[in-house]
Design a protein around this motif. Structure first.
Motif, PDB file in Angstrom:
ATOM      1  N   ALA A  70      17.980  64.572  28.540  1.00  0.00           N
ATOM      2  CA  ALA A  70      16.647  64.751  28.817  1.00  0.00           C
ATOM      3  C   ALA A  70      16.473  64.591  30.292  1.00  0.00           C
ATOM      4  N   VAL A  71      15.222  64.806  30.680  1.00  0.00           N
ATOM      5  CA  VAL A  71      14.792  64.973  32.040  1.00  0.00           C
ATOM      6  C   VAL A  71      15.207  63.561  32.641  1.00  0.00           C
ATOM      7  N   GLY A  72      15.880  63.543  33.729  1.00  0.00           N
ATOM      8  CA  GLY A  72      16.342  62.322  34.517  1.00  0.00           C
ATOM      9  C   GLY A  72      17.335  61.187  34.005  1.00  0.00           C
ATOM     10  N   THR A 103      23.565  64.676  19.568  1.00  0.00           N
ATOM     11  CA  THR A 103      23.139  63.606  19.919  1.00  0.00           C
ATOM     12  C   THR A 103      22.124  63.483  21.377  1.00  0.00           C
ATOM     13  N   TRP A 104      21.053  63.003  21.240  1.00  0.00           N
ATOM     14  CA  TRP A 104      19.801  63.312  22.162  1.00  0.00           C
ATOM     15  C   TRP A 104      19.748  61.865  23.099  1.00  0.00           C
ATOM     16  N   ILE A 105      19.585  62.282  24.550  1.00  0.00           N
ATOM     17  CA  ILE A 105      19.787  61.130  25.439  1.00  0.00           C
ATOM     18  C   ILE A 105      18.357  61.273  25.962  1.00  0.00           C
ATOM     19  N   GLY A 106      17.665  60.193  25.780  1.00  0.00           N
ATOM     20  CA  GLY A 106      16.061  60.293  26.245  1.00  0.00           C
ATOM     21  C   GLY A 106      15.841  60.327  27.720  1.00  0.00           C
ATOM     22  N   ALA A 107      14.712  60.591  28.127  1.00  0.00           N
ATOM     23  CA  ALA A 107      14.300  60.885  29.557  1.00  0.00           C
ATOM     24  C   ALA A 107      14.737  59.614  30.248  1.00  0.00           C
ATOM     25  N   GLY A 108      15.350  59.584  31.336  1.00  0.00           N
ATOM     26  CA  GLY A 108      15.700  58.336  32.425  1.00  0.00           C
ATOM     27  C   GLY A 108      16.794  57.322  31.705  1.00  0.00           C
ATOM     28  N   VAL A 150      22.859  60.765  17.228  1.00  0.00           N
ATOM     29  CA  VAL A 150      22.201  59.503  17.970  1.00  0.00           C
ATOM     30  C   VAL A 150      21.106  59.800  18.643  1.00  0.00           C
ATOM     31  N   THR A 151      19.992  59.192  18.864  1.00  0.00           N
ATOM     32  CA  THR A 151      18.980  59.354  19.432  1.00  0.00           C
ATOM     33  C   THR A 151      18.955  58.190  20.494  1.00  0.00           C
ATOM     34  N   ILE A 152      18.896  58.394  21.760  1.00  0.00           N
ATOM     35  CA  ILE A 152      18.688  57.241  22.609  1.00  0.00           C
ATOM     36  C   ILE A 152      17.292  57.255  23.192  1.00  0.00           C
ATOM     37  N   GLY A 153      16.677  56.306  22.985  1.00  0.00           N
ATOM     38  CA  GLY A 153      15.195  56.386  23.593  1.00  0.00           C
ATOM     39  C   GLY A 153      15.147  56.316  25.123  1.00  0.00           C
ATOM     40  N   ALA A 154      13.894  56.857  25.570  1.00  0.00           N
ATOM     41  CA  ALA A 154      13.660  57.003  26.949  1.00  0.00           C
ATOM     42  C   ALA A 154      13.965  55.702  27.753  1.00  0.00           C
ATOM     43  N   GLY A 155      14.538  55.503  28.808  1.00  0.00           N
ATOM     44  CA  GLY A 155      14.925  54.453  29.793  1.00  0.00           C
ATOM     45  C   GLY A 155      15.803  53.417  29.205  1.00  0.00           C
ATOM     46  N   GLY A 176      21.825  56.963  14.493  1.00  0.00           N
ATOM     47  CA  GLY A 176      20.615  56.005  14.511  1.00  0.00           C
ATOM     48  C   GLY A 176      19.693  56.191  15.758  1.00  0.00           C
ATOM     49  N   ILE A 177      18.710  55.429  15.773  1.00  0.00           N
ATOM     50  CA  ILE A 177      17.865  55.293  17.226  1.00  0.00           C
ATOM     51  C   ILE A 177      18.137  53.798  17.845  1.00  0.00           C
ATOM     52  N   TYR A 178      18.495  54.150  19.226  1.00  0.00           N
ATOM     53  CA  TYR A 178      18.757  52.986  19.887  1.00  0.00           C
ATOM     54  C   TYR A 178      17.711  53.208  21.265  1.00  0.00           C
ATOM     55  N   VAL A 179      17.478  51.787  21.376  1.00  0.00           N
ATOM     56  CA  VAL A 179      16.305  51.639  22.601  1.00  0.00           C
ATOM     57  C   VAL A 179      16.565  50.460  23.513  1.00  0.00           C
ATOM     58  N   GLY A 180      16.159  50.293  24.444  1.00  0.00           N
ATOM     59  CA  GLY A 180      16.063  48.957  25.277  1.00  0.00           C
ATOM     60  C   GLY A 180      17.161  49.043  26.351  1.00  0.00           C
ATOM     61  N   VAL A 181      17.018  47.706  26.827  1.00  0.00           N
ATOM     62  CA  VAL A 181      18.069  47.378  28.083  1.00  0.00           C
ATOM     63  C   VAL A 181      18.706  46.133  27.566  1.00  0.00           C
TER      64      VAL A 181
HETATM   65  C1  LIG Z   1      13.178  56.186  20.608  1.00  0.00           C
HETATM   66  C2  LIG Z   1      11.938  57.177  20.075  1.00  0.00           C
HETATM   67  C3  LIG Z   1      12.587  58.418  19.771  1.00  0.00           C
HETATM   68  C4  LIG Z   1      11.426  56.260  19.216  1.00  0.00           C
HETATM   69  O1  LIG Z   1      10.333  57.028  18.572  1.00  0.00           O
HETATM   70  P1  LIG Z   1       9.857  56.723  17.280  1.00  0.00           P
HETATM   71  O2  LIG Z   1      10.585  56.502  16.210  1.00  0.00           O
HETATM   72  O3  LIG Z   1       8.565  57.386  16.949  1.00  0.00           O
HETATM   73  O4  LIG Z   1       9.602  55.119  17.248  1.00  0.00           O
HETATM   74  P2  LIG Z   1       8.340  54.119  17.660  1.00  0.00           P
HETATM   75  O5  LIG Z   1       7.332  54.695  18.888  1.00  0.00           O
HETATM   76  O6  LIG Z   1       7.366  53.873  16.338  1.00  0.00           O
HETATM   77  O7  LIG Z   1       8.690  52.712  18.340  1.00  0.00           O
HETATM   78  C5  LIG Z   1       9.591  51.814  17.214  1.00  0.00           C
HETATM   79  C6  LIG Z   1       9.698  50.614  18.171  1.00  0.00           C
HETATM   80  O8  LIG Z   1      10.794  50.784  19.154  1.00  0.00           O
HETATM   81  C7  LIG Z   1      10.061  50.686  20.401  1.00  0.00           C
HETATM   82  N1  LIG Z   1      10.527  51.797  21.393  1.00  0.00           N
HETATM   83  C8  LIG Z   1      10.176  53.105  21.348  1.00  0.00           C
HETATM   84  N2  LIG Z   1      10.775  53.800  22.096  1.00  0.00           N
HETATM   85  C9  LIG Z   1      11.269  52.881  23.058  1.00  0.00           C
HETATM   86  C10 LIG Z   1      11.972  52.908  24.390  1.00  0.00           C
HETATM   87  N3  LIG Z   1      12.497  54.181  24.693  1.00  0.00           N
HETATM   88  N4  LIG Z   1      12.252  51.807  24.731  1.00  0.00           N
HETATM   89  C11 LIG Z   1      12.179  50.567  24.434  1.00  0.00           C
HETATM   90  N5  LIG Z   1      11.369  50.434  23.038  1.00  0.00           N
HETATM   91  C12 LIG Z   1      11.112  51.594  22.488  1.00  0.00           C
HETATM   92  C13 LIG Z   1       8.548  50.372  20.054  1.00  0.00           C
HETATM   93  O9  LIG Z   1       7.921  49.790  21.224  1.00  0.00           O
HETATM   94  C14 LIG Z   1       8.486  50.068  18.693  1.00  0.00           C
HETATM   95  O10 LIG Z   1       8.672  48.410  18.787  1.00  0.00           O
HETATM   96  P3  LIG Z   1       8.093  47.664  17.709  1.00  0.00           P
HETATM   97  O11 LIG Z   1       8.422  48.258  16.488  1.00  0.00           O
HETATM   98  O12 LIG Z   1       8.504  46.482  18.244  1.00  0.00           O
HETATM   99  O13 LIG Z   1       6.499  47.910  17.946  1.00  0.00           O
HETATM  100  C15 LIG Z   1      11.056  57.316  21.281  1.00  0.00           C
HETATM  101  O14 LIG Z   1      10.309  56.086  21.596  1.00  0.00           O
HETATM  102  C16 LIG Z   1      11.552  57.756  22.727  1.00  0.00           C
HETATM  103  O15 LIG Z   1      11.891  56.994  23.562  1.00  0.00           O
HETATM  104  N6  LIG Z   1      11.546  59.145  22.957  1.00  0.00           N
HETATM  105  C17 LIG Z   1      12.113  59.730  24.062  1.00  0.00           C
HETATM  106  C18 LIG Z   1      11.213  60.675  24.611  1.00  0.00           C
HETATM  107  C19 LIG Z   1      12.076  61.467  25.543  1.00  0.00           C
HETATM  108  O16 LIG Z   1      12.845  61.033  26.366  1.00  0.00           O
HETATM  109  N7  LIG Z   1      11.545  62.836  25.897  1.00  0.00           N
HETATM  110  C20 LIG Z   1      12.430  63.603  26.797  1.00  0.00           C
HETATM  111  C21 LIG Z   1      11.826  65.003  26.495  1.00  0.00           C
HETATM  112  S1  LIG Z   1      12.599  65.831  28.172  1.00  0.00           S
END
Ligand SMILES: CC(C)(COP(=O)(O)OP(=O)(O)OC[C@H]1O[C@@H](n2cnc3c(N)ncnc32)[C@H](O)[C@@H]1OP(=O)(O)O)[C@@H](O)C(=O)NCCC(=O)NCCS
Length: 222
Positions: A140-142, A155-160, A173-178, A189-194
């Protein structure tokens, strides 16, 4: 005359249309299964997926969801699928890119990288040397992928997000933004955080659930 049909007349389709113009396409149309959408980026929506068979244009599938993208791409003749790169992306000479992959503006792809089919390398992302990116991955972007990484199918690598060098992520796998990935990810699964940690949620972003897949086939008429 270079002719292109873009599947999906949404935001992603609009970006692809702009890249297509910059690649010399003079005749661009869309197909979309939503009858309410009549045009996109100034180009007409001329039908639905079924109408792809009625013309001989090149095809790009501009659907963000990897499962939908894969299903549609598998339903069309392979030699009509093209890959497109924005002229302001930087791609090393030996990079290989599969059909249906889109490289957006500002992306940098360094030597030794292999990218499969149906991938999205989004705006201002980077993929450093010797990475292997399997089919239908979205960077994804950045997002930044350091050297010698492996990213499995769909697999999806989120923004930034950032992948540290030499890390491997399996398929679906879905990697959350940042998020910062510093060690291998071996379970879907879904992975987030640092640093990245798995959260217990159904992964709707990848729609790998079989019921959703069956529904998507019906909805897409393929
Ligand atoms: C990871 C992601 C897919 C999860 O979405 P979701 O399944 O709807 O999950 P939720 O929003 O219900 O979040 C679940 C928990 O994870 C945390 N969380 C979600 N995304 C996070 C992220 N990127 N970084 C850190 N924590 C995150 C939420 O705060 C929440 O925590 P809590 O249970 O303690 O309240 C989404 O938040 C994300 O990051 N999407 C990326 C979007 C993107 O990059 N788009 C690019 C388009 S080019």
């Amino acid at each position: 005359m270079k002719k292109l049909t873009i599947v999906g007349a949404g935001g992603y389709g609009k970006v692809v249309a702009d890249i297509a113009i910059k690649n010399g396409y003079e005749y661009i149309t869309f197909v979309d299964d939503n009858p309410l959408i009549k045009d996109c980026y100034g180009f007409p929506v001329v039908g639905t997926l079924k109408d792809l068979k009625n013309n001989d244009t090149d095809i790009v599938v501009a659907i963000g969801n990897a499962t939908f993208r894969e299903k549609i791409m598998k339903s069309v003749t392979k030699d009509r699928l093209v890959s497109l790169a924005h002229p302001n992306s930087v791609i090393a000479e030996d990079v290989t890119i599969g059909p249906g992959t889109i490289i957006m503006a500002g992306a940098v792809i360094n030597p030794g990288v292999k990218i499969g089919c149906g991938c999205i390398v989004n705006t201002s992302s980077s993929i450093d040397h010797d990475c292997l990116i399997e089919d239908f991955v979205h960077v994804a972007v950045g997002a930044h992928i350091a050297g010698t990484c492996f990213i499995g199918k769909k697999t999806w690598i989120g923004a930034g997000a950032i992948l540290s060098n030499n890390t491997s992520i399996i398929s679906d796998v879905t990697i959350g933004a940042g998020t910062v990935v510093i060690k291998d990810i071996k379970e879907p699964g879904i992975y987030v955080g640092v640093p990245a940690e798995r959260i217990e949620k159904e992964d709707c972003a990848n729609m790998k659930n079989s019921d959703i897949n069956k529904k998507s086939e019906r909805e897409l008429n393929i």
